[in-house]
Design a protein around this motif. Structure first.
Motif, PDB file in Angstrom:
ATOM      1  N   LEU A  19       0.841  -1.191   0.000  1.00  0.00           N
ATOM      2  CA  LEU A  19       0.000   0.000   0.000  1.00  0.00           C
ATOM      3  C   LEU A  19       0.879   1.245   0.000  1.00  0.00           C
ATOM      4  CD1 LEU A  19      -2.638  -1.148   2.640  1.00  0.00           C
ATOM      5  CD2 LEU A  19      -2.798  -1.248   0.145  1.00  0.00           C
ATOM      6  N   ARG A  20       0.801   1.999  -1.088  1.00  0.00           N
ATOM      7  CA  ARG A  20       1.565   3.248  -1.180  1.00  0.00           C
ATOM      8  C   ARG A  20       0.724   4.366  -0.562  1.00  0.00           C
ATOM      9  NH1 ARG A  20       3.731   2.425  -7.452  1.00  0.00           N
ATOM     10  NH2 ARG A  20       5.223   0.740  -6.955  1.00  0.00           N
ATOM     11  N   PHE A  21       1.012   4.672   0.691  1.00  0.00           N
ATOM     12  CA  PHE A  21       0.277   5.698   1.424  1.00  0.00           C
ATOM     13  C   PHE A  21       0.694   7.090   0.950  1.00  0.00           C
ATOM     14  CE2 PHE A  21       0.284   2.567   5.184  1.00  0.00           C
ATOM     15  CZ  PHE A  21      -0.934   2.037   4.818  1.00  0.00           C
ATOM     16  N   PHE A  22      -0.296   7.986   0.883  1.00  0.00           N
ATOM     17  CA  PHE A  22      -0.057   9.369   0.486  1.00  0.00           C
ATOM     18  C   PHE A  22      -0.352  10.291   1.667  1.00  0.00           C
ATOM     19  CE2 PHE A  22       0.061   7.438  -3.548  1.00  0.00           C
ATOM     20  CZ  PHE A  22       0.543   8.331  -4.493  1.00  0.00           C
ATOM     21  N   LYS A  72       0.155  -7.760  -5.320  1.00  0.00           N
ATOM     22  CA  LYS A  72      -0.560  -6.561  -5.761  1.00  0.00           C
ATOM     23  C   LYS A  72      -0.006  -5.345  -5.025  1.00  0.00           C
ATOM     24  CE  LYS A  72      -3.940  -4.595  -8.114  1.00  0.00           C
ATOM     25  NZ  LYS A  72      -3.999  -4.611  -9.577  1.00  0.00           N
ATOM     26  N   VAL A  73      -0.032  -4.195  -5.695  1.00  0.00           N
ATOM     27  CA  VAL A  73       0.329  -2.917  -5.075  1.00  0.00           C
ATOM     28  C   VAL A  73      -0.770  -1.908  -5.399  1.00  0.00           C
ATOM     29  CG1 VAL A  73       1.957  -0.992  -5.055  1.00  0.00           C
ATOM     30  CG2 VAL A  73       2.814  -3.326  -5.187  1.00  0.00           C
ATOM     31  N   TYR A  74      -1.216  -1.156  -4.380  1.00  0.00           N
ATOM     32  CA  TYR A  74      -2.223  -0.110  -4.566  1.00  0.00           C
ATOM     33  C   TYR A  74      -1.697   1.228  -4.056  1.00  0.00           C
ATOM     34  CZ  TYR A  74      -5.786  -3.857  -4.904  1.00  0.00           C
ATOM     35  OH  TYR A  74      -6.527  -4.957  -5.260  1.00  0.00           O
ATOM     36  N   ASN A  75      -2.189   2.305  -4.660  1.00  0.00           N
ATOM     37  CA  ASN A  75      -2.099   3.634  -4.052  1.00  0.00           C
ATOM     38  C   ASN A  75      -3.274   3.809  -3.091  1.00  0.00           C
ATOM     39  OD1 ASN A  75       0.119   4.525  -5.607  1.00  0.00           O
ATOM     40  ND2 ASN A  75      -1.213   5.253  -7.248  1.00  0.00           N
ATOM     41  N   ILE A  76      -3.019   4.433  -1.939  1.00  0.00           N
ATOM     42  CA  ILE A  76      -4.120   4.907  -1.097  1.00  0.00           C
ATOM     43  C   ILE A  76      -3.888   6.391  -0.845  1.00  0.00           C
ATOM     44  CG2 ILE A  76      -5.352   4.767   1.085  1.00  0.00           C
ATOM     45  CD1 ILE A  76      -4.900   1.922   1.262  1.00  0.00           C
ATOM     46  N   GLY A  77      -4.621   7.210  -1.587  1.00  0.00           N
ATOM     47  CA  GLY A  77      -4.522   8.659  -1.459  1.00  0.00           C
ATOM     48  C   GLY A  77      -5.890   9.274  -1.680  1.00  0.00           C
TER      49      GLY A  77
END
Length: 332
Positions: A181-184, A255-260
């Motif tokens: 999870l790519r946190f913003f 899997k990789v997601y953005n969370i922003g």
């Protein structure tokens, strides 16, 4: 419902995630080394609140460092977790410039210890915190998980990119389902004091000047803590299926997601929202952009919406209002 390990369990995101997992009936074990990167009292106060939770019987906290190989091995052997959420890490972009070894110990050595624990105890799903910092100086907006992220500009970002590579390796070799999870820019009550919104609120309420970099023209995809936690839980419950890479024949449940918030906010609007919540104008020291900083972060969250039906939506004004209300109460 599930037995969940939350690393960084006394941290900002770990605290709120644990609350929500307990609310829905999960068993949670939290670990944290309670280091002094920022005021440890905040961590102890978060733990005190968790100990008083209505479902505290389903919660256990263990003081443990991710880099403690034997300790992590023992933890996994004794507990037999269903799901692991790895939020424990040495955070901060600027701190990594002067303290690189802290990032290697926690974010690299610690992460491989978690991967090994998942491998040997057959964990059903590993969810781990990555970061928007992996996009570095990418100019294409919004940032997409399909973009190349091969040029980090801080050691912190490099360790987070490394986590994604390490997770893919373990997913491919051992079939461990992993989701990054790519946190913003996460913010909210009980947050980290090293973050700008915390520092700005403190300075404005005390009548002190704030440091404003790049004339306030930077933009961030500020994401409120409730949105982050909802996203983490939605992703936890969606175990990735093995997929074959479009570039290679590598097959992995990865899997990789953005969370922003997918709505970048200028630093100027961000400061105004704090001023409005505090009822005071800020005194400003205008400074150039710092090493390791990027001019804009902006998340493409289409994959997250498509796969989980969720997208963050809390406005900066609403989120900052809740933070300042908490800040006034906590610090009296």
């Amino acid at each position: 419902m599930a037995k969940v390990l939350v690393t960084g369990g006394a941290g900002f995101i770990g605290f709120f995630l644990t609350q929500q997992l307990l609310n829905r009936g999960d068993q949670v074990v939290g670990i944290d080394n309670l280091n002094d990167y920022y005021d440890p009292q905040l961590k102890h106060d978060r733990l005190a609140e968790l100990a008083e939770h209505s479902h505290a019987a389903n919660y256990r906290f263990i003081e443990l460092d991710l880099a403690d190989r034997r300790g992590i091995e023992t933890l996994f052997a004794e507990q037999q977790f269903d799901v692991v959420v790895n939020l424990g890490a040495q955070a901060g972009v600027r701190y990594s410039i002067d303290n690189p070894h802290a990032y290697v110990d926690s974010n690299l050595v610690g992460f491989v210890n978690i991967l090994e624990g998942c491998r040997h105890s057959k964990v059903k799903h590993l969810v781990y915190a990555s970061s928007s910092s992996v996009y570095g100086m990418n100019t294409k907006q919004p940032f997409s998980t399909d973009d190349r992220v091969d040029f980090p500009i801080s050691l912190y970002a490099a360790t987070k990119k490394s986590n994604e590579l390490m997770a893919h390796t373990y997913s491919h070799l051992y079939g461990i389902p992993t989701t990054g999870l790519r946190f913003f820019t996460v913010y909210g009550p009980f947050g980290r004091p090293d973050m700008a919104y915390f520092k700005f609120t403190k300075a404005i309420l005390e009548g002190k000047a704030i440091d404003v970099y790049n004339n306030g023209e930077m933009q961030r995809d500020f994401t409120y803590i409730d949105d982050i936690v909802e996203g983490v839980i939605r992703v936890m419950d969606r175990i990735p299926e093995p997929q074959v890479s479009e570039i290679t024949n590598a097959k992995a449940p990865y899997k990789v997601y953005n969370i922003g918030n997918h709505q970048p906010v200028t630093l100027r609007r961000f400061i105004t929202s704090i001023e409005d919540a505090c009822g005071k104008k800020a005194k400003e020291n205008l400074l150039p952009m710092q090493a390791g900083d990027v001019p804009i972060t902006y998340a493409d969250v289409d994959d997250l919406i498509a796969d989980t039906g969720f997208k963050p939506s809390t406005s900066i004004e609403e989120g900052i209002g809740k933070f300042v209300e908490w800040y006034r109460q906590y610090y009296k």
